[in-house]
Design a protein around this motif. Structure first.
Motif, mmCIF file in Angstrom:
data_model
loop_
_atom_site.group_PDB
_atom_site.id
_atom_site.type_symbol
_atom_site.label_atom_id
_atom_site.label_comp_id
_atom_site.label_asym_id
_atom_site.label_seq_id
_atom_site.Cartn_x
_atom_site.Cartn_y
_atom_site.Cartn_z
ATOM 1 N N ALA A 458 -48.601 -14.855 16.297
ATOM 2 C CA ALA A 458 -47.176 -14.939 16.108
ATOM 3 C C ALA A 458 -46.720 -14.677 14.553
ATOM 4 O O ALA A 458 -45.789 -13.562 14.357
ATOM 5 C CB ALA A 458 -46.797 -16.441 16.181
ATOM 6 N N GLU A 459 -47.663 -14.777 13.586
ATOM 7 C CA GLU A 459 -47.518 -14.321 12.272
ATOM 8 C C GLU A 459 -47.752 -12.672 12.137
ATOM 9 O O GLU A 459 -46.966 -12.007 11.531
ATOM 10 C CB GLU A 459 -48.569 -14.726 11.294
ATOM 11 C CG GLU A 459 -48.344 -16.625 11.119
ATOM 12 C CD GLU A 459 -49.575 -17.094 10.865
ATOM 13 O OE1 GLU A 459 -50.541 -16.455 10.520
ATOM 14 O OE2 GLU A 459 -49.350 -18.393 10.200
ATOM 15 N N LEU A 460 -48.523 -12.181 12.945
ATOM 16 C CA LEU A 460 -48.766 -10.693 13.041
ATOM 17 C C LEU A 460 -47.611 -10.110 13.567
ATOM 18 O O LEU A 460 -47.176 -9.180 13.013
ATOM 19 C CB LEU A 460 -49.914 -10.422 13.760
ATOM 20 C CG LEU A 460 -50.302 -8.887 14.194
ATOM 21 C CD1 LEU A 460 -50.666 -8.018 12.526
ATOM 22 C CD2 LEU A 460 -51.371 -8.584 14.957
ATOM 23 N N LEU A 461 -46.915 -10.559 14.704
ATOM 24 C CA LEU A 461 -45.831 -9.939 15.027
ATOM 25 C C LEU A 461 -44.627 -10.031 14.141
ATOM 26 O O LEU A 461 -43.796 -9.088 14.289
ATOM 27 C CB LEU A 461 -45.324 -10.912 16.394
ATOM 28 C CG LEU A 461 -46.278 -10.883 17.870
ATOM 29 C CD1 LEU A 461 -45.811 -11.439 18.731
ATOM 30 C CD2 LEU A 461 -46.656 -9.099 18.220
ATOM 31 N N GLY A 465 -42.896 -6.738 12.286
ATOM 32 C CA GLY A 465 -41.445 -6.447 12.605
ATOM 33 C C GLY A 465 -41.064 -6.489 13.985
ATOM 34 O O GLY A 465 -40.035 -6.198 14.411
ATOM 35 N N LEU A 466 -41.935 -6.614 14.891
ATOM 36 C CA LEU A 466 -41.627 -6.879 16.471
ATOM 37 C C LEU A 466 -40.697 -8.005 16.568
ATOM 38 O O LEU A 466 -39.952 -7.972 17.423
ATOM 39 C CB LEU A 466 -42.756 -6.894 17.161
ATOM 40 C CG LEU A 466 -44.054 -5.900 17.118
ATOM 41 C CD1 LEU A 466 -45.240 -6.028 18.091
ATOM 42 C CD2 LEU A 466 -43.244 -4.705 17.346
ATOM 43 N N VAL A 467 -40.834 -8.910 15.712
ATOM 44 C CA VAL A 467 -40.089 -10.156 15.708
ATOM 45 C C VAL A 467 -39.511 -10.125 14.275
ATOM 46 O O VAL A 467 -40.309 -10.288 13.038
ATOM 47 C CB VAL A 467 -40.770 -11.531 16.310
ATOM 48 C CG1 VAL A 467 -39.790 -12.766 16.324
ATOM 49 C CG2 VAL A 467 -41.233 -11.209 17.670
ATOM 50 N N HIS A 729 -54.604 -8.733 20.724
ATOM 51 C CA HIS A 729 -53.721 -9.399 21.409
ATOM 52 C C HIS A 729 -52.376 -8.866 21.319
ATOM 53 O O HIS A 729 -51.464 -8.911 22.271
ATOM 54 C CB HIS A 729 -53.744 -10.934 21.032
ATOM 55 C CG HIS A 729 -54.812 -11.616 21.885
ATOM 56 N ND1 HIS A 729 -54.984 -11.812 23.055
ATOM 57 C CD2 HIS A 729 -55.761 -12.518 21.315
ATOM 58 C CE1 HIS A 729 -56.052 -12.483 23.442
ATOM 59 N NE2 HIS A 729 -56.578 -13.062 22.358
ATOM 60 N N GLY A 730 -52.091 -8.349 20.105
ATOM 61 C CA GLY A 730 -50.655 -7.608 19.866
ATOM 62 C C GLY A 730 -50.486 -6.398 20.689
ATOM 63 O O GLY A 730 -49.250 -6.095 20.610
#
Length: 851
Positions: A458-461, A465-467, A729-730
């Motif tokens: 979640a932090e990577l997303l 900038g995907l979220v 996973h991303g």
């Protein structure tokens, strides 16, 4: 001459020593005065082993070595203690990681011993009549005072206590207790606690001058100091005043200068956070080398590492990020040591000027924690002390996003001003409102299952900038129990929730180690609810992804392979029961076969299970696990160990497209496990990063091209490097985001999702090129201004191409999208609406033809 002297020395040493001589050059050997012979004694794990009496110390040393080898297997202890080690034993070198682990284990044992001592005293005191009038308050800090005995509910003064504990040092006779560092405690009551029996001794610290204190049962010291009624003796000390009383704040300050500063900072910090409804406290069971306090809000808790600093030279502040590393000295923090770092900035009078609040994930991304350095120095620049060189200011500008200015705050007895309150609340919302936190509860760092990967993903997303922010995640609500009993036996489900499963079932799941069972149950239930929410969103928008899910090994009556509740099976059962869909396809591309999903949905004709996996991996062929490997999917495709990209992708393309055409599902649940990667710890396939990305593109576009909604879950993945695992996973989220980014907004508010050029080339008609229109609740970007003459020409060409079932120019759709991105800022909303209507006129013609 030298050889002669050596020979004489060895001959003299082999002779028996004279009476009264207690000299020996060997470990564990001493002269027994009564028997006039040498005796060998091995002390190991708190117990003494005697090997007999010998005429010379060499024989006694050999007997000592033989006994030590028989009872001890630690090569470090053998190298250190053996009198005649072998060449291998003498040359043993302990690895650095084991040396550090040994030091940390010893430090952790000492911390646990302190907690046990206080609990033992508290238990004895609670049984006394004085417990209704007095209380013992723990002092969980670096103070020399361990506890304070004071009237119940009082906040004035108390009796300072110093706790020392020991266990029986002579288990054969059961008589002796030894206490270390017992001197220098004037002005306190020294409480000596025997942890292995119900005995406590008390004495004023001023009466003890020995550094090491031994108490033999039955001795004068034992009879004079032993207490049977703890509450009565402490109350007498308190009333007589022979030991001076001290306030709580003074008790906290009986430590070094640095600790005094930290105590001042902690008190102010607790007051500031308390003003916004958060509680900063120090429970007695915290390991203070890496965690100073715990931040609580409702049912959530975060481990906090506190730092306090005054202004350094050159007008900057700083903090040393290091912890004890045992034999290796100071070491850098690991990312999992704490959740939040709070650095307090103080003036010369220790008044709080401002605070920096850094999540551990932010520090890890900047390599300030989680590296192999011995320690890291973090330089801090608040707004009033910015560096003059522009390059330095730019390099540290990220810190200001995590800063709260408290210079206007007047102290603990005053409220925060509105601006400080607003900035603090906004910062805490970013830190604490992380929806992935529920998926990643506190978990043993050494556990094989990487529970922290959901939070990292979640932090990577957000980072990529995907979220945009954590507030943009759609979070699941607590699900009802009825959902789970559709796919699992009620007895098993209740046993999991209530922690009443037998050890065999917990061992099958793989969660025999679980620090907080309630947190594990909560995240497991939310994970299932998250997958169901993802499926509902996919039915509305055509495409949705979960940051967890893929628990395909959980069976109807038992769990397996780190999965307790099967989210794919529960989601399928709920949607089919509600009648939202009539057919569901589970596409499981994890390296392990989805045996649990296959077993639960075996008799359900409305669900189709497809599993492409490695046939030489779990759950097949495990000795002693006869319950595994018998459940077959509707379509199982087993790949050989070491299969590469080309065979893997061609196999998926062949079987997935066939299943979509034959079964024609209303929804696809896609388990995008990344344990197929060549570097995965538990995978036996050789799929590269490029192959992993192509798999996600193949599956998502195959479903979108046939107008089938797809809900993606991340599945399995195992890597000791959390960044690598989160990056893999991303992949499914990046491909899904790209497909959504290239979507086209239609006049009725719906979307056309996918790459039109690729899909229309299948030649089956314009409806395949248009995909399917889905209603959406997503935030939409403003419609861009485009070069209208060229736009209308391109749209006309596109419509004509689709109507003729021909091949569309591959760059046309992307060129329209990029042109819109360049001109997006030059239109108002009203102008954009008018332009959108004109721009989409050719699409209206095309839609009417397709219908």
């Amino acid at each position: 001459r030298t050889e002669t002297l050596c020979l004489v020395r060895w001959c003299l040493r082999d002779r028996p020593k004279k009476a009264g001589s207690c000299q020996s050059t060997f470990n564990g050997v001493h002269w027994h005065r009564r028997h006039q012979r040498f005796q060998a004694r091995v002390c190991f794990e708190g117990r003494c082993h005697y090997t007999g009496y010998f005429s010379n110390d060499t024989e006694a040393a050999c007997a000592f070595d033989a006994k030590l080898r028989a009872i001890c297997t630690d090569p470090v202890r053998l190298k250190k203690s053996l009198n005649f080690p072998t060449k291998a034993e003498a040359s043993y070198e302990e690895p650095l990681s084991e040396r550090r682990s040994r030091g940390l284990k010893k430090s952790s044992q000492n911390s646990a011993k302190d907690v046990e001592s206080f609990q033992h005293l508290q238990h004895r005191f609670s049984k006394s009549p004085q417990a209704s009038e007095f209380e013992i308050v723990n002092i969980p800090s670096q103070s020399r005072v361990d506890a304070l005995f004071q009237p119940r509910g009082s906040k004035s003064v108390g009796l300072p206590l110093q706790l020392k504990s020991s266990t029986n040092r002579n288990k054969n006779s059961g008589e002796c207790y030894a206490f270390q560092r017992t001197s220098g405690y004037d002005g306190m009551v020294l409480v000596l606690i025997a942890l292995d029996c119900d005995m406590i001794w008390m004495v004023p610290g001023s009466e003890v001058s020995q550094t090491s204190l031994w108490i033999t049962l039955g001795s004068k010291r034992d009879k004079a100091w032993r207490v049977s009624q703890v509450g009565l003796v402490l109350a007498e000390y308190f009333r007589k005043g022979t030991v001076p009383h001290v306030p709580l704040q003074d008790a906290l300050m009986q430590c070094g200068d640095n600790h005094i500063v930290e105590e001042h900072s902690h008190a102010q910090l607790a007051s500031v956070l308390g003003s916004v409804g958060l509680r900063l406290h120090r429970p007695p069971n915290v390991y203070y080398d890496v965690v100073d306090s715990v931040l609580s809000w409702q049912e959530h808790e975060w481990r906090v590492q506190e730092k306090a600093t005054h202004m350094w030279s050159h007008g900057r502040y700083g903090a040393n990020l290091r912890k004890s590393g045992g034999c290796l000295g100071p070491r850098a923090y690991a990312q999992t040591d704490f959740d939040i770092l709070i650095v307090s900035l103080l003036d010369v009078s220790d008044r709080l000027l401002g605070i920096f609040l850094f999540p551990s994930c932010v520090l890890a991304k900047r390599r300030l924690v989680g590296n192999n350095h011995k320690s890291v120095q973090l330089y801090l620049y608040p707004p009033w002390s910015q560096p003059k060189p522009p390059a330095v200011a730019a390099r540290h500008s990220w810190q200001l996003d995590h800063f709260v200015d408290l210079r206007s705050w007047k102290g603990k007895d005053f409220h925060l001003d509105p601006s400080s309150m607003e900035s603090l609340t906004e910062l805490l919302d970013k830190l604490l409102d992380n929806p992935a936190q529920a998926y990643s509860p506190e978990w043993p760092v050494t556990h094989r299952f990487p529970m922290w990967k959901f939070k990292d993903l979640a932090e990577l997303l957000v980072e990529e900038g995907l979220v945009e922010s954590f507030s943009d995640f759609v979070t699941p609500q607590d699900p009802p129990d009825e959902w789970f009993t559709l796919a699992h036996e009620e007895e098993y489900y209740r046993g999991f929730v209530e922690n009443s499963l037998d050890p065999v079932r917990w061992r099958r799941i793989g969660f025999t180690q679980r620090p907080d069972h309630r947190a594990l149950v909560r995240r497991t239930r939310l994970e299932v609810a998250g997958t169901l929410l993802t499926a509902r969103l996919a039915l509305e928008t055509g495409l949705a992804c979960n940051t967890a899910g893929g628990t395909h090994h959980a069976h109807r009556a038992w769990g397996s392979g780190y999965t307790a509740l099967n989210d794919l099976a529960v989601t399928s059962k709920v949607l089919l029961q509600e009648g939202v869909v009539s057919r569901i396809l589970i596409c499981d591309l994890d390296v392990h076969q989805g045996d649990g999903t296959a077993e639960i949905l075996r008799e359900d004709a409305q669900a189709f299970t497809l599993s492409v996996h490695c046939k030489d991996n779990f759950p097949f062929g495990f000795k002693g696990m006869t319950h595994l490997g018998h459940d077959k999917s509707d379509l199982d495709v087993g790949l050989a160990k070491g299969t590469g990209d080309e065979v893997f992708l061609s196999t998926i393309s062949e079987h997935l497209l066939g299943a979509l055409d034959d079964f024609r599902p209303d929804l696809v649940l896609y388990d995008a496990g990344v344990d197929i990667h060549v570097d995965d710890d538990l995978g036996n396939l050789c799929i590269s990063w490029d192959g992993l990305r192509k798999r996600e593109d193949l599956v998502i576009n195959a479903c979108l091209s046939k107008r089938i909604p797809i809900a993606c879950v991340i599945g399995g993945g195992y890597d000791r490097d959390p960044r690598h695992l989160a990056h893999r996973h991303g992949a499914v989220h990046r491909v899904a985001h790209e497909a959504w980014r290239l979507s086209v907004r239609l006049p009725d508010g719906s979307f056309v999702v996918g790459d039109l050029a690729v899909h229309s080339s299948r030649g089956t008609g314009p409806h395949d090129a248009l995909q399917r229109t889905w209603a959406t609740q997503q935030r939409c970007r403003p419609t861009p201004q485009l070069p209208w003459p060229q736009l209308r020409k391109d749209l006309s060409t596109l419509a004509l191409s689709l109507l003729n079932f021909g091949r569309v120019d591959a760059g046309l759709h992307r060129r329209l999208h990029d042109a819109g991105e360049r001109a997006a800022r030059s239109l108002s909303r009203a102008q954009a609406r008018d332009c959108c209507s004109a721009m989409l006129e050719p699409y209206k013609v095309l839609i009417r033809v397709c219908c």
